[in-house]
Structures are given as structure tokens and as C-alpha cells.
Design a protein around this motif. Structure first.
Motif, short mmCIF file in Angstrom:
data_model
loop_
_atom_site.label_atom_id
_atom_site.label_comp_id
_atom_site.label_asym_id
_atom_site.label_seq_id
_atom_site.Cartn_x
_atom_site.Cartn_y
_atom_site.Cartn_z
N ALA A 90 1.29 -0.93 -0.41
CA ALA A 90 0.12 0.10 -0.17
C ALA A 90 1.01 1.31 -0.08
CB ALA A 90 -0.40 0.19 1.15
N THR A 142 2.40 1.94 -3.63
CA THR A 142 0.97 2.08 -4.13
C THR A 142 0.94 3.56 -3.75
OG1 THR A 142 -0.07 0.13 -4.16
CG2 THR A 142 -1.98 2.03 -5.49
N PHE A 143 0.26 4.72 -2.53
CA PHE A 143 0.91 5.29 -2.43
C PHE A 143 2.12 6.21 -2.92
CE2 PHE A 143 -0.30 8.85 -0.39
CZ PHE A 143 0.58 9.72 0.49
N GLY A 182 3.96 5.89 -5.18
CA GLY A 182 3.47 5.43 -7.36
C GLY A 182 2.58 6.96 -7.57
N SER A 183 1.27 7.02 -6.72
CA SER A 183 0.63 8.10 -6.82
C SER A 183 1.37 9.45 -6.18
CB SER A 183 -0.89 7.56 -6.18
OG SER A 183 -1.67 8.55 -6.32
N LEU A 235 3.36 10.94 -9.13
CA LEU A 235 1.83 11.89 -10.41
C LEU A 235 2.11 13.32 -9.76
CD1 LEU A 235 1.10 11.13 -13.12
CD2 LEU A 235 2.09 9.21 -11.67
N PHE A 236 1.79 13.24 -8.49
CA PHE A 236 1.55 14.53 -7.53
C PHE A 236 2.99 15.90 -7.76
CE2 PHE A 236 -0.68 17.01 -4.54
CZ PHE A 236 0.00 17.75 -3.86
#
Lengths: 211, 613, 384
Positions: free
Chosen positions: A23, A26-27, A29-30, A33-34
Motif C-alpha cells: 500500500a 502504491t501511495f 507511486g501516486s 504524479l503529484f
């Protein structure tokens, strides 16, 4: 209740990775983009100081209107903060190693060092921001200022939240609540901390070194 | 720190007693099935609100120079209609199925992060309430669902309308991201033994790809909205030309999010249809691997087409060419999907039950939407089509004819599993025909109106341009469409009163959710299943040489379940509180934000330290 | 027998409705249609669109046909034997990947050609027109001819018109469907479109990018004229203006649009020009000065503050005005940006209560009485 908690700690997963570790990746990875969007925005606007108003951090310049601006950036200070942040990633790895080995003293020492470095970095940023504002570069002054403060400010916020997270874990470790079986809690925070560091490794040259 | 009610619930869960009831059990639930029902009922309510908004728009447009709605009201209604349908209806309706079905399809007892899951629902609910509360202030968002700069700057939108939209979307973004992390990990990590990735049901696959899109696209809109917020609240000029900003930057950032968003809206529907068609054709999905890879390819390419929304902005021939070609390219995997669906029903033994009606209707309508999309992909042609009713026709064909038809198919298909009751077949068919006819009457003429000069987002039109006839027809169509939903409601209410006795497998299903009782018990599977291939239930039936016996309801002793908790709700209130604080900042200074932040902190801390169970 | 006459009666009842609907499907029913191009630029897009449409129609017939066929051919009953359990076919996957790709390539080729053709900069002898979008009206300037007008753009047939476009406030989109696809207009960059009209006449166009409360009523008219008519119009317009005046105006009577327009405001000199409504009317040849209503209207145009937002000079018109140039307003077919027919009665209503007709428009209600409105109408009607 604690027996149940134990049973949950290491369930069998399809990938073999603990779900919480997956998790946080995953966070992260997101979040890439930010920060990619914020950095792109900075790159789009970094030349806009050329039309003024207001100072540009890096060098002395005279605006088209004839105003004279001194450079306001303090590279040595920021470099020190950067170095400390980089070292803090090493420190948190050492802290994790100690936690996995069950060495509470080592864990507290290295985690404490990590926190110190993080606090210094945040302090450095606060100083830098107030210094810039004092010199006339604010969020509103021009698009360079707006992009600079937004990018570094959000990064700083991420660091601050990371520091709070690490302090919480330090207190838990102090109370003896991070035995080797629970070292994953620290590992997840460490992954987040490494990410925050890596983002800074991109921001530092883009914002501070490349002129 | 826990209340005795919570302790009692936890004791119940641990002992495997009957499922708790009552409001408190819903507020503290971490059960993915309940959260799914919460998502679905909330989303359906918002869908009806969005539908009423649409009806009001259609009444206004039914005659030229109409004064039924003032221009401000019209602009607020079309903005809210779009925002509601996208963020408060389609996405959470998909989330209802992600929640209820994904763990069942992969043979899991729950999701990876039950409290994060609950958190995402409460944040969604609060976000929807926040957005709609704007009506109470007479300041509903009125700048269009994509809020182009520099109309959204303080100068040209001085009221709170844009603020409600901007902050509401941030709240909803947090809900989507939380849910996406949860489902991404759940699908990767909690599959039953033997459930390799290439054996997963198509709905789970398409949903998995959707989570990836959510994770990568939402951060971009988050940043765009932050920059807009800074412009409006802190005086920056990111999108304000007077300060050197560029309205086109907003368009790029928005559409880098916005285009993947439309695939977020339609991929779950693709997954649903890929499940319904095989079951009701009594043969497996044609080209499973091609369907997986085309879905992944669409998602990947979806990040490379965004400026096809910007062909009229004069980006220059190189940019226009690039985006035109990538947009045409994305039509290829989309076509592959349609052909594989046809291949699925071809040679089958088609059972005409209601879910199949909607699935077939989906294919028929989506083909039209896809073809008009190809027509847009050519910039010289798009210069006429863009911002006209031709576009409105296109996206309603793919979002309503596509997503809504597919979600409705999923609704009828999975209703017995979720609620233990069958929906009425006859009423379902009436619903279908009214919806098909009403939908086409409403939206097909828009192709004609658009190509013949009617721009979009106009609160009225004059006489003499010829727009009256088809607009009147569309308004009639929209009423028929509304009637179809009335029939659906009647169906739900009528069958709700009946006994909860639907069988585990009413449709002769192929996937694991049909192997457990309807509705499932709290732990889903009495024994974690072992999977040997795709369509595991069909395989089991084949091995037996006949139907599988009705699965019994068991006591659940010894099966451990996650503890219920109210901290996700508290944390969600904190998130909403922060955004309300930002909205109220001009009046109350930073105190609102700090209060919200404090509640958020308390919620997250307690969440982190309570036993997950 | 009964059934047949009943059916016929039904058909006869519905026939007029069907006829109306059929008519509404023809592009000739629509004045603003994009499907009847009358310019070279519009034809480029129309050609590609037609090609794409026929490909789409073909695919539609084939695929929907296959769907319908399958729906009927393969219907089954619950107790039918299980059909053959086919999992897929690699060859057919390749076929139905490659064929659509080829069709798309067939569309891509003319598309790319069309992109470059429509992006081309027109030849030097094109007529230059500057288009400025405003909330909620259109400004048209002819820099080489020295004239400015609003809401009605006059163009010569048979000569390429090169439009260079921007906006004074928010993003709008200029869309004259018979002549060209739309082009958005921005506050901080210029966008361009060009076309050569093939046919004279008056054609409607509209703003096509949501721009605020009155986006729905931000239309314009294209007056395509023969070369002679156009020259006559230009020559006439070139008489509608004062030479630059010297008198400085009272500062508070002047309101300007915000900065950031493609054609930025010019400050003091414009302010001076704006205040010379008096001068311009003295040099306008069209108005016979003997009409008392005209004289009263002239006074009111100053007294009511109209002069602060509207210029009556087509020549040396100031930039950055909030309201449309009114030099030839009397001759325009529509007012309110292509929204209302330009009759005396409608114009009077507009002057008295623009908010009632186009709510949110930047022109406030100025407390004009019906009598005063009549005078102003006479004054403005004379400005042709």
C-alpha cells in the motif's frame, strides 16, 4: 485480542509482500504524479521572473523597470539541509536494521538522528521562506515565487508529516512497542521517508542548482 | 477509548454471531459488502438528483427563448448535472460493485484495508453533501464541469460557486485515492490460492486497471485544483493572464486528468458486460487475453490523448497531428473489445433475461458513441464538432449508453447476490425498452443539432435557427427516460417487500460470487476456495456433471473478521472540515482549517492505534 | 380490413409529425449549419468529416448488423444443450485489429493534410481582421482599413479573410459554421483562422466556449458582400469617425476593460477620444441634424454616460471599450450580440432595460424613460 492481532500480522498474500508495504508503495507511486505535476508547473514558470516584479533567488539582476535586486538564495544552507536529509535516509535504514534485530537502544539512537535531520531540514525551509518574504519574494510577487513556494512548500509539508510520523514511532519505540515482529511499522514509515528524500533529490537541482 | 456498543460489536464479530443491525452498525461498518451498499444507495440518490437537474435543463431547452430557468440557474444546473453524474453517480456506482464484488470474485474474506475502505465512503458522502450544499447558498458551481480558466478566476467568478466546486472535487479526489490504494492492494494481494492474474474475472481485471488510472490521474487534478485555489485565495496568478499566467495550462492539466477519467468511468462497465455476456450466452468470454491487454492498452494510451479536447485552441499542426493519431490509435483496442463481445455471443445460446438486455443495449449504444468519437479525432472536422451538441451526443452515448447501461446490467445481474431478492423480470424489460427508446430519442437528435450549428452550454436559443423541433423531441425523450427510472424504482420497491430467498446462483454463473449464499454471510466464504482456472464455478459444475448444491449458511465460528470502527468516519469529518475551513477562511480566518485538521489528526491517530482485529 | 384502415388513419395522423421531423434532419433547415460549407476552409473540414462519416456508417451497418443478427440467430432456451465452448481465435483477433487500423490510417492521411492546410498562414493579400471576444459581444477591427465595428463582421466574397483573434476577458470561441470551424480566443495569445467566402449573404455565428452567464446569447452575424458592396461599406465606415481630439475628459466618466487583451488599452489618448462623442456626431454625414429627437438623443448619449462604454467612431476607435462600437449600429440586423432583431421597438426596450433582455450583461439599467429611449433610438438609428 492480542492473539488475533498476531494472526493478522503476517497473513499469506498473493504477492508475498505484506499488504501495508504494498500500500505504501502504491501511495508513493501516486504521489510521484503529484510531485511530477508540481515540478512541471515550476519548470513552466521558472523563467517568468524575467519580466519581474520582484527578486529572483539566484543572481543579482536589474528589472526592466530599473529596480535593482540582490540574490537572495543561500546555497550553502540549503545544501547542508539537503545533505542532512540524504543522511537521514541512511539513518532510518540503520534504525530499521536495529529494530529488526531487536536492539532498542540502537533503534532509538538512529531514529532520533533521522528525526533531528528532518527537523533541521524543516527549520531550514522555514528560515528560507521567511528570508525570501523579507526580501520581497512572496507567493504573490510573481509566477516564479508562486511556483517556487507551492512546490517546495508542499514538499516541506510532506517532510513535516513524515517527521510527525517518525516522532510517533520514536515514542512507541521508547515504550518498547516496536519489537522485531512489529518492525514493519517502521519500515513503512521509512519507505515514505525515502520517497520524500528522492523527491527532494529532484527538486534540489531543478530549483536550486540549475539557473 | 471505545464505546461499549463498539466493544459489543467486536465481541459479536469475534464470536461469529449474527450480523449486527441498526444505525450505529452502519456508521462503524468496515464490511466491504455494507460499504458497497452504502456507496450504491448514495450514488443512486445522487444519480436521481443529477437526472432531475437534466430534466430541468431539457424543459428549459424545449422551446426557444424560454424563461423557465434564468441563465444563472441554467448554468448552475448544467454544471452540477455534469459534476454530479461523473463524480457522484457513475464513479460511486462503480465503487458499489468494486466493494461488493471484487473480494467475492477473488475469493477473499474482505478487502486489504477495511477501515480505509470505510473512510473512502464517508469522504465521498461528505464531498457530495458539500458540493450540493452550495445550492443552499444560492451559489452552486456554474462554470461547467471542467471549469476553464480564466473564467474561474476571482475576477470573473467572484462568488463562492467555483470555490464549492474546487474544494468539493478535492474532497472527492481523496475518497477516490483512498479507495484506489485499497482495491489495488486487495486485487494484487488477497486472491484465493490458484487465482492467478490471468484467471481473474473480467470485472476484477477492468476494475484493477481502473484503480491504476485513478492513482495516476487524480494527483494531476489535485495539483490543478490547488493552483486554482491559490489563485482564488492567495492571489497567485497561475491561470490569470494579467499576472503572466496561462489559461491553457489549466486546460492541459485538467485534461491530463480528464481523459483518463473517462476511461475510469467506462472500464468498470466494460468489465461488467464481459461477465454478463458469457453467462447469458452460456459460453466463455471470447478472447480473454485480448480483452485484458486491450483494456490495459486503452488505459495506457489514455494518458497520451488529452489534447484532443483542445483541437480548437490552436496548438499548432504538430501537436494537433500527434494527438489526432494517438486518439485514432485508441480506437483500435476499443474496437477489439466490441468484436470480442460479439464473438462471445456468436454461436451461443442466448438467454434473454434482463441483465442480458442491458448488456446488449450497451454494445449497441457504445458502438455509436465510439464511432462519433472517431469522427472527433480528426481536427479539421472537430473544429466544427467541438463545443457543439455533437459532442454532447458523443459523450452521452458512451457515458449513458455505455456506462449507465452497463451499470444497470450489473445492477440487475448482481441484485440477487447483494440483496437476496430477484428483481421482477417483466418490469425490468419495461425499464429496458423505455430506457432504450427514451435515451435514443433524447440523445440521437443531438448529433444533428450539433452538426447544424447548436453550441453547447447555451441556456436558450433564438427562433429562426431551426433548433426548435429536435429540441422539443429531445425533451420528450428525456421524460420517457425519466419514466424508465420510475419503473426501476417501482421494481425495487415491489420486490423489496418480498421474501429474501434468492438462490446462490440464479443465473448459472461462472465466477466465485455465485458459489456462496445470497446475500453472502459476513465472512463471504466458509472455506477459502482453491481455484484451478478461469470460470471456476462452471468448471466445478462440469466436474460434478451437474449443478452445485445450494451453499449452506454456517455459524462462522473461528472465522476472524476485522473490527468495526468509527475512526474512519471521524477522519472523514476532519477532511471535510478542512475544506469547509478553506471555504470559510475569508470569514473565520485559519481557525476552520485548524479545527478540521485537528479532527483529522485525532481520527487518523486513533485509527492507527486501535486494534484492527 | 378494419386493421388496415385503422393503421392508415394512425399513419395519416402521425405523417405531419414525421414530415416535420424529417425536415429537421436536413441541413437546409438550419441557418447556422456546418454541413453546407461556403468557404474553402470549411470545405477542408467538411470533406474529411464526410469521408469519416461514410466509414463510420459502413462500420455501423456491419457491426450493428452483426449484433442484431446474433441476437436473433443465437437465441436459446434454458434447457437447450450447452453451445460449443469457444475461447477465442488468434487469427480473427489479428484480423479485427488490423482492419480497423487500416481504416483509421485511411482517415489519418487526409486528416494530417487537412491539419496542415488549416494551420497555414494565408497569403499576404488576405484581408486582415482582428477579432476580440468580450463578455458577451464581438469586436471586429480592420487594421489596414482603419475601421472598427462590433457584432457584425463584413467580409468580401472571393477574397481570403485572415482573422487574428484574442479576447479582452475570458476564453471565448469564434464560430461561423458556414465559413469555418471554431477557434478559441485567449487573453494572452493570438489564435488565427482564415477563409475565403464563396457566397454573399448574411449568416449567423455564435460563441462556442462557455464564458459566463450570457454565453448563450453571444452571437454575431457574418455579412458576406460582393467586392463592390464591401468597398462601399468600407468607404462609408471610413467616414464615421472624428480626427483625434485634444480635449481631456473627466476621468470618472471613463471605464475601461481590464488589461491583458490582445489589443491592449491605450490609456490617456483613448480616454480623450472616448469623450469626443460630441465631435464625432458633428462629422457623421448620415444623420440629418434637423430632427429634434436626434438632437435630444445626442445629448442623452453623453448625459446618461453611454459615451463611457460605447464609441461612435468607426475610425480611430479607442481600444478596450467595455461596450460594442456603435458607429453603424443603426444598420445592423441584430442587437445584443446577434440576439434580438434591430427594430426601433426592440432597441428602445434594450436601452431602457438591458438586464431584462440579457440578464447579467455589463450594460446597467441607466434609468432611461420611454421618451428618452425614443430619442436615443432616433440618434442611434441615424448611425448607419
Amino acid at each position: 485480542m492480542s492473539d488475533h492481532a498476531h494472526a493478522i500480522e503476517h497473513p499469506e498474500t498473493s504477492t508475498g509482500l505484506d499488504s501495508r508495504k504494498l500500500a505504501i508503495w502504491t501511495f508513493i507511486g501516486s504521489e510521484c504524479l503529484f510531485f511530477a505535476t508540481l515540478i512541471s508547473n515550476y519548470l513552466v514558470h521558472k523563467e517568468t521572473w524575467l519580466s519581474g516584479p520582484g527578486p529572483f533567488p539566484h543572481q543579482e539582476w536589474v528589472s526592466p523597470a530599473g529596480q535593482h535586486f540582490e540574490p537572495i538564495i543561500e546555497i550553502p544552507l540549503v545544501t547542508l539541509g539537503t545533505a542532512l536529509l540524504l543522511f537521514s535516509s541512511l539513518f532510518v535504514v540503520l534504525a530499521l536494521a536495529n529494530a529488526q534485530r531487536g536492539n532498542r537502544k540502537g533503534l532509538l539512537l538512529w531514529l532520533g538522528m533521522t528525526i533531528m535531520c528532518g527537523l533541521f531540514f524543516v527549520g531550514m525551509q522555514v528560515y528560507e521562506f521567511t528570508h525570501f518574504v523579507h526580501k520581497g519574494l512572496t507567493l504573490k510577487t510573481n509566477l516564479y515565487g508562486a511556483s517556487f513556494f507551492t512546490l517546495t512548500g508542499f514538499h516541506g509539508t510532506h517532510v513535516t508529516l513524515g517527521v510527525i510520523w517518525l516522532i510517533t514511532l520514536w515514542i512507541e519505540a521508547f515504550r518498547g512497542r516496536i519489537p522485531p515482529a512489529k518492525s514493519l511499522n517502521l519500515e513503512i514509515a521509512a519507505l515514505y521517508w525515502h520517497f520524500v528524500d528522492v523527491v527532494w533529490i529532484v527538486i534540489f537541482p531543478v530549483v536550486y542548482l540549475i539557473t | 477509548m471505545a464505546t461499549s456498543a463498539l466493544d459489543q460489536q467486536r465481541a459479536h464479530a469475534a464470536a461469529g454471531h449474527a450480523e449486527p443491525t441498526g444505525l450505529w452498525s452502519w456508521l462503524t461498518t468496515v464490511d466491504h459488502k455494507r460499504i458497497g451498499i452504502l456507496y450504491g444507495s448514495t450514488a443512486f440518490l445522487f444519480f436521481l438528483i443529477g437526472g432531475i437537474e437534466a430534466l430541468l435543463l431539457r424543459i428549459q431547452l424545449g422551446s426557444p427563448n424560454n424563461t423557465f430557468l434564468s441563465p444563472e440557474t441554467y448554468n448552475q444546473l448544467f454544471t452540477m448535472h455534469g459534476t454530479t453524474m461523473i463524480f457522484l453517480a457513475i464513479m460511486p456506482l462503480s465503487a458499489m460493485f468494486f466493494n461488493f464484488m471484487i473480494p467475492l470474485q477473488i475469493g477473499a474474506r474482505d478487502v486489504a484495508f477495511p477501515r480505509l475502505n470505510a473512510f473512502s465512503y464517508w469522504v465521498f458522502l461528505l464531498g457530495g453533501l458539500f458540493l450540493n450544499s452550495s445550492f443552499l447558498f444560492g451559489a452552486a458551481p456554474d462554470q461547467g464541469w471542467y471549469g476553464y480558466a480564466n473564467l474561474t478566476s476571482r475576477q470573473y467568478s467572484p462568488g463562492m460557486n467555483v470555490d464549492f466546486w474546487m474544494l468539493g472535487l478535492q474532497i472527492l479526489g481523496i475518497a477516490s485515492l483512498a479507495a484506489a490504494v485499497n482495491f489495488f492492494v486487495t486485487i494484487l494481494n488477497l486472491r484465493a490460492p490458484g487465482m492467478k492474474l490471468m484467471r481473474m474475472p473480467m470485472f476484477t481485471w477492468m476494475s484493477f486497471i481502473t484503480q491504476v488510472l485513478l492513482l495516476l490521474a487524480f494527483p494531476v487534478i489535485t495539483v490543478a485544483l490547488i493552483l486554482l485555489m491559490f489563485d482564488r485565495f492567495f492571489g497567485t496568478h497561475f491561470f490569470v493572464p494579467a499576472g503572466g499566467g496561462d489559461p491553457l495550462l489549466w486546460q492541459h492539466m485538467f485534461w491530463i486528468f480528464g481523459h483518463p477519467e473517462v476511461y475510469i468511468l467506462v472500464l468498470p462497465g466494460f468489465g461488467i458486460v464481459s461477465e454478463v455476456l458469457p453467462v447469458f450466452s452460456r459460453k466463455p468470454l471470447f478472447g480473454y487475453a485480448a480483452m485484458v491487454f486491450s483494456g490495459a492498452f486503452i488505459a495506457f494510451l489514455g494518458f497520451g490523448v488529452w489534447s484532443h479536447h483542445m483541437f480548437t485552441t490552436g496548438m499548432g499542426p504538430i501537436a494537433d497531428t500527434f494527438f489526432s493519431l494517438t486518439t485514432m490509435l485508441i480506437a483500435v483496442p476499443t474496437g477489439v473489445k466490441i468484436f470480442n463481445w460479439l464473438g462471445t455471443i456468436w454461436g451461443g445460446s442466448i438467454q434473454y433475461r434482463v441483465p442480458m438486455y442491458f448488456a446488449l443495449g450497451f454494445i449497441a449504444m457504445f458502438i455509436i458513441g465510439g464511432l462519433s468519437g472517431v469522427m472527433h479525432s480528426s481536427p479539421p472536422a472537430d473544429l466544427q464538432q467541438n463545443d457543439s451538441y455533437f459532442i454532447v451526443a458523443h459523450f452521452h452515448y458512451v457515458l449513458f449508453g455505455g456506462s449507465i447501461f452497463a451499470l444497470t446490467a450489473g445492477g440487475y445481474y448482481w441484485w440477487p447476490k447483494m440483496f437476496g431478492r430477484m428483481l421482477d423480470e417483466t418490469l425490468g424489460k419495461v425499464h429496458f425498452w423505455l430506457m432504450l427508446i427514451g435515451f435514443n430519442l433524447t440523445f440521437f437528435p443531438m448529433h444533428i443539432l450539433g452538426l447544424n450549428g447548436m453550441p453547447r452550454r447555451v441556456y436558450t436559443y433564438p427562433e429562426g435557427l431551426g433548433f426548435e423541433t429536435l429540441n422539443r423531441l429531445e425533451t420528450v425523450g428525456s421524460l420517457i427516460l425519466a419514466l424508465s427510472f420510475l419503473v426501476f424504482l417501482i421494481n425495487i420497491i415491489k420486490t423489496w417487500r418480498g421474501p429474501r430467498n434468492a438462490p446462490a446462483d440464479p443465473w448459472n454463473g461462472a465466477t466465485l460470487e455465485w458459489s456462496i449464499p445470497s446475500p453472502p454471510q459476513e465472512w463471504n466464504f466458509a472455506e477459502v476456495p482453491v481455484v484451478h482456472g478461469r470460470d471456476p464455478l462452471w468448471e466445478a459444475k462440469r466436474e460434478r456433471g451437474g449443478p452445485v448444491p445450494e451453499p449452506p449458511r454456517v455459524s462462522g465460528q473461528g472465522i476472524h473478521l476485522p473490527n468495526p470502527s468509527y475512526w474512519p468516519l471521524v477522519a472523514a469529518l476532519g477532511v471535510a472540515g478542512v475544506m469547509v475551513g478553506v471555504l470559510a477562511e475569508p470569514k473565520v480566518g485559519p481557525w476552520g482549517i485548524m479545527a478540521g485538521g485537528l479532527i483529522l489528526f485525532i481520527g487518523v491517530f486513533n485509527w492507527a492505534f486501535e486494534p484492527a482485529g | 380490413m378494419h386493421l388496415r384502415t385503422d393503421a392508415l388513419r394512425q399513419l395519416r395522423r402521425w405523417l405531419p409529425v414525421l414530415a416535420v421531423l424529417a425536415a429537421a434532419c436536413s441541413p437546409d433547415h438550419y441557418a447556422q449549419t456546418a454541413l453546407r460549407p461556403i468557404s474553402d476552409f470549411a470545405r477542408i473540414g467538411d470533406d474529411i468529416q464526410t469521408q469519416t462519416f461514410y466509414w463510420a456508417l459502413g462500420v455501423f451497418v456491419l457491426v450493428e448488423g452483426a449484433l442484431l443478427y446474433a441476437i436473433f440467430r443465437f437465441r436459446g432456451k434454458p434447457d437447450d444443450p450447452e453451445p460449443q465452448q469457444v475461447h477465442g481465435n488468434t487469427t480473427i483477433e489479428i484480423v479485427w485489429t488490423v482492419i480497423p487500423a487500416l481504416i483509421l490510417a485511411a482517415i489519418a492521411v487526409p486528416t494530417v493534410r487537412g491539419i496542415f492546410a488549416t494551420s497555414a498562414i494565408p497569403a499576404g493579400d488576405a484581408l486582415k481582421v482582428e477579432v476580440v471576444g468580450h463578455q458577451w459581444w464581438w469586436e471586429f477591427r480592420y487594421p489596414d482599413l482603419g475601421i472598427t465595428t462590433a457584432n457584425e463582421i463584413h467580409i468580401p466574397v472571393g477574397q481570403t479573410v485572415s482573422l487574428r483573434m484574442g479576447t479582452a476577458d475570458v476564453v471565448h470561441s469564434f464560430w461561423p459554421p458556414r465559413f469555418a470551424g471554431k477557434r478559441d480566443v485567449f487573453p494572452n495569445r493570438e489564435t488565427r483562422v482564415w477563409f475565403k467566402a464563396e457566397q454573399a449573404g448574411e449568416y449567423p455565428g455564435q460563441c462556442a466556449e462557455f464564458c459566463g452567464i450570457q454565453h448563450g446569447r453571444m452571437a454575431f452575424r457574418v455579412r458576406a458582400q460582393t467586392a463592390d458592396e464591401f468597398q462601399t461599406w468600407v468607404a462609408h465606415m471610413q467616414t464615421l469617425g472624428a480626427r483625434p481630439a485634444a480635449a481631456a475628459p473627466p476621468a470618472d466618466s471613463v471605464r475601461t476593460a481590464t488589461a491583458g487583451a490582445v489589443v491592449p488599452a491605450q490609456g490617456k489618448q483613448d480616454a480623450a477620444q472616448r469623450a469626443t462623442g460630441k465631435d464625432s456626431s458633428a462629422t457623421t454625414p448620415a444623420a440629418p441634424p434637423v430632427d429634434p429627437a436626434y438632437a435630444a438623443g445626442e445629448k442623452l448619449f453623453q448625459a446618461k454616460g453611454c459615451v463611457g462604454c460605447h464609441s461612435l467612431n468607426a475610425v480611430n476607435a479607442p481600444k478596450g471599450m467595455i461596450g460594442p462600437n456603435l458607429a453603424n449600429v443603426g444598420a445592423r440586423s441584430y442587437i445584443g450580440a446577434g440576439s434580438f432583431k434591430n427594430t426601433d421597438e426592440t432597441l428602445a426596450r434594450w436601452i431602457q432595460n438591458p438586464q431584462a433582455m440579457k440578464k447579467g450583461v455589463l450594460m446597467p439599467n441607466l434609468g432611461v424613460t420611454p421618451e428618452e429611449a425614443r430619442s436615443l433610438v432616433a440618434f442611434l438609428r441615424a448611425h448607419q
